[in-house]
Motif scaffolding. Structure first.
Motif, PDB file in Angstrom:
ATOM      1  N   VAL A 123      63.722   0.859 -23.843  1.00 35.50           N
ATOM      2  CA  VAL A 123      62.086   1.392 -24.345  1.00 35.50           C
ATOM      3  C   VAL A 123      63.146   2.008 -25.851  1.00 35.50           C
ATOM      4  O   VAL A 123      63.620   3.065 -25.930  1.00 35.50           O
ATOM      5  CB  VAL A 123      62.624   2.332 -23.165  1.00 35.50           C
ATOM      6  CG1 VAL A 123      60.979   3.210 -23.261  1.00 35.50           C
ATOM      7  CG2 VAL A 123      62.333   1.724 -22.112  1.00 35.50           C
ATOM      8  N   GLN A 124      62.543   1.854 -26.318  1.00 36.65           N
ATOM      9  CA  GLN A 124      62.392   2.555 -28.189  1.00 36.65           C
ATOM     10  C   GLN A 124      60.927   2.435 -28.758  1.00 36.65           C
ATOM     11  O   GLN A 124      61.076   0.731 -28.770  1.00 36.65           O
ATOM     12  CB  GLN A 124      63.934   1.979 -28.718  1.00 36.65           C
ATOM     13  CG  GLN A 124      64.314   1.955 -30.047  1.00 36.65           C
ATOM     14  CD  GLN A 124      65.521   1.670 -29.763  1.00 36.65           C
ATOM     15  OE1 GLN A 124      66.949   1.169 -29.257  1.00 36.65           O
ATOM     16  NE2 GLN A 124      65.602   1.692 -31.675  1.00 36.65           N
ATOM     17  N   GLU A 125      61.228   2.638 -29.739  1.00 38.99           N
ATOM     18  CA  GLU A 125      59.858   2.751 -30.983  1.00 38.99           C
ATOM     19  C   GLU A 125      60.742   1.496 -32.458  1.00 38.99           C
ATOM     20  O   GLU A 125      61.993   1.635 -32.485  1.00 38.99           O
ATOM     21  CB  GLU A 125      59.958   3.628 -31.582  1.00 38.99           C
ATOM     22  CG  GLU A 125      58.387   3.245 -32.800  1.00 38.99           C
ATOM     23  CD  GLU A 125      58.087   4.665 -33.377  1.00 38.99           C
ATOM     24  OE1 GLU A 125      56.958   4.536 -33.961  1.00 38.99           O
ATOM     25  OE2 GLU A 125      58.650   5.683 -32.477  1.00 38.99           O
ATOM     26  N   ILE A 126      60.569   0.184 -32.233  1.00 37.23           N
ATOM     27  CA  ILE A 126      60.979  -0.203 -33.354  1.00 37.23           C
ATOM     28  C   ILE A 126      60.048   0.021 -34.986  1.00 37.23           C
ATOM     29  O   ILE A 126      59.267  -0.513 -35.232  1.00 37.23           O
ATOM     30  CB  ILE A 126      60.742  -1.820 -33.032  1.00 37.23           C
ATOM     31  CG1 ILE A 126      61.991  -2.229 -31.917  1.00 37.23           C
ATOM     32  CG2 ILE A 126      61.246  -2.730 -34.111  1.00 37.23           C
ATOM     33  CD1 ILE A 126      61.850  -3.925 -31.682  1.00 37.23           C
ATOM     34  N   THR A 137      55.698  -5.751 -30.544  1.00 37.08           N
ATOM     35  CA  THR A 137      54.693  -4.463 -31.378  1.00 37.08           C
ATOM     36  C   THR A 137      54.899  -3.772 -29.117  1.00 37.08           C
ATOM     37  O   THR A 137      55.533  -4.371 -28.373  1.00 37.08           O
ATOM     38  CB  THR A 137      53.472  -4.314 -31.222  1.00 37.08           C
ATOM     39  OG1 THR A 137      52.644  -4.941 -30.476  1.00 37.08           O
ATOM     40  CG2 THR A 137      53.694  -5.041 -32.394  1.00 37.08           C
ATOM     41  N   GLY A 138      54.902  -2.929 -29.568  1.00 37.62           N
ATOM     42  CA  GLY A 138      55.451  -1.771 -28.692  1.00 37.62           C
ATOM     43  C   GLY A 138      56.567  -1.102 -28.662  1.00 37.62           C
ATOM     44  O   GLY A 138      57.535  -1.509 -29.249  1.00 37.62           O
ATOM     45  N   ASN A 139      56.737  -0.410 -27.288  1.00 32.45           N
ATOM     46  CA  ASN A 139      58.035   0.332 -27.005  1.00 32.45           C
ATOM     47  C   ASN A 139      58.895  -0.127 -25.944  1.00 32.45           C
ATOM     48  O   ASN A 139      59.962   0.561 -25.588  1.00 32.45           O
ATOM     49  CB  ASN A 139      57.808   1.897 -27.020  1.00 32.45           C
ATOM     50  CG  ASN A 139      57.613   2.312 -27.855  1.00 32.45           C
ATOM     51  OD1 ASN A 139      57.474   2.306 -29.332  1.00 32.45           O
ATOM     52  ND2 ASN A 139      56.500   3.211 -27.948  1.00 32.45           N
ATOM     53  N   TYR A 140      58.392  -1.275 -25.060  1.00 34.20           N
ATOM     54  CA  TYR A 140      58.918  -2.013 -23.987  1.00 34.20           C
ATOM     55  C   TYR A 140      59.525  -2.791 -24.469  1.00 34.20           C
ATOM     56  O   TYR A 140      58.617  -4.009 -24.666  1.00 34.20           O
ATOM     57  CB  TYR A 140      58.327  -1.740 -22.699  1.00 34.20           C
ATOM     58  CG  TYR A 140      57.622  -0.436 -22.606  1.00 34.20           C
ATOM     59  CD1 TYR A 140      58.744   0.604 -22.251  1.00 34.20           C
ATOM     60  CD2 TYR A 140      56.199   0.004 -22.916  1.00 34.20           C
ATOM     61  CE1 TYR A 140      58.020   1.702 -20.857  1.00 34.20           C
ATOM     62  CE2 TYR A 140      55.972   1.218 -22.712  1.00 34.20           C
ATOM     63  CZ  TYR A 140      56.919   2.165 -21.959  1.00 34.20           C
ATOM     64  OH  TYR A 140      56.224   3.337 -21.860  1.00 34.20           O
ATOM     65  N   HIS A 141      61.193  -3.379 -24.795  1.00 30.84           N
ATOM     66  CA  HIS A 141      61.362  -4.708 -25.065  1.00 30.84           C
ATOM     67  C   HIS A 141      62.539  -5.182 -23.701  1.00 30.84           C
ATOM     68  O   HIS A 141      63.115  -4.449 -23.387  1.00 30.84           O
ATOM     69  CB  HIS A 141      61.952  -4.315 -26.440  1.00 30.84           C
ATOM     70  CG  HIS A 141      62.018  -3.587 -26.836  1.00 30.84           C
ATOM     71  ND1 HIS A 141      60.756  -3.360 -28.230  1.00 30.84           N
ATOM     72  CD2 HIS A 141      61.650  -1.755 -27.430  1.00 30.84           C
ATOM     73  CE1 HIS A 141      60.129  -2.765 -28.546  1.00 30.84           C
ATOM     74  NE2 HIS A 141      60.901  -1.481 -28.303  1.00 30.84           N
TER      75      HIS A 141
END
Length: 312
Positions: A308-311, A235-239
């Motif tokens: 930086v992306q929404e999964i 979860t989150g937008n930073y991967h």
């Protein structure tokens, strides 16, 4: 002459030592051998010979003279020229020139240089400390005669006198045999009865077990609780991306590798460029993701980067 000592030193180290303008000393290996006439044992050696045709300067002797005498190369060459001139003059005057521990030079009737090496000198460093020795011949015939004499043994005389027989021993032996036969027959009968008893008891046990199995009911009174696994979700937008692979099987291999290291990796859907990205982990905040990224880059994967992306 000091130069002869230098030549002697070089013959232990090299197979060819050239004296410019005079000739070359050559060495060759000779195996150990036995002189059958004198029974003398000779160790491995390195024999020296002389070749008048090799006179071109190869620098070996001159460099050695320069290093030992601590002079220039040209000065060393001049010393060698003076040495060869002196040796040649003595030979032309009919003198024999001796090189200590190497050999002797002389001129024959045709005014050609003859060289006679020193026999006892060995230039092989591997045979250092080994010398010739004489072993007396072994007289094998004497040894055989001694062996035969040692084998001569006096024959033993057998006593053929017969002792008086004792008749009561015969009856005792017959009694022992009879008792053994009776005991053996009784043992066979007992073993047969034991086997029949064991077989009957085994049959009863098998019948009892079959009846119990048919009447048994398999009821689990205390079922185990349902096991629930809470797998971490990305979860989150930073991967943190471990790599992007065009072949999905390569991405799967990377997933297995990260699982072995203790990560919970995630494989994203193929991008529009056909690449499958594999993630180490995902974070809600940039600071946490950056901290983990620096740790991974420093310890195991310098090529990891942040996405930086929404999964979905």
């Amino acid at each position: 002459m000091q130069l002869i000592t230098y030549i002697n030193d070089l013959l232990y180290r090299y197979e060819c030592v050239i004296i410019p303008g005079f000739g070359a000393f050559l060495t060759r290996q000779k195996s150990a051998y036995i002189d059958s006439n004198t029974n003398k044992f000779h160790p491995p050696s390195k024999i020296v010979s002389f070749n008048r045709q090799l006179q071109a300067n190869d620098g070996l002797l001159a460099n050695y003279v320069a290093s030992v005498d601590k002079c220039s190369y040209e000065t060393a060459l001049q010393k060698i020229r003076n040495f060869t001139a002196e040796v040649s003059r003595d030979l032309l005057e009919g003198k024999e020139v001796s090189f200590k521990n190497i050999g002797e030079f002389s001129l024959n009737e045709e005014k050609s240089i003859q060289f006679e090496p020193v026999e006892h000198q060995n230039f092989s460093t591997s045979s250092f400390g080994l010398s010739t020795f004489v072993s007396e011949e072994i007289n094998r015939e004497i040894y055989k005669e001694e062996s035969k004499s040692e084998k001569e043994i006096e024959p033993k005389v057998l006593n053929t006198e017969r002792k008086p027989s004792k008749p009561y021993l015969k009856y005792a032996a017959i009694a022992v045999i009879a008792l053994s036969a009776v005991g053996l027959g009784s043992m066979k009968i007992y073993e047969s009865q034991v086997q029949q008893f064991n077989y009957a008891e085994r049959q009863k046990a098998n019948s009892l077990i079959e009846n119990q199995i048919q009447e048994a009911t398999f009821v689990i009174s205390n079922p185990l609780p349902v096991l629930s696994l809470n797998l971490p979700k990305h979860t989150g937008n930073y991967h943190i991306v471990a790599g992007a692979y065009r072949l999905e099987e390569n991405a799967d291999k990377k997933m297995d590798e990260l699982r072995e290291k203790g990560y919970s990796p995630f494989k994203m859907q193929a991008s529009k460029y056909g690449l499958h990205q594999v993630l180490y982990a995902s974070f809600e905040s940039r600071s946490e993701a950056s901290k983990k990224l620096y740790q991974i880059q420093a310890n195991e994967n310098a090529d990891a980067w942040m996405l930086v992306q929404e999964i979905k």
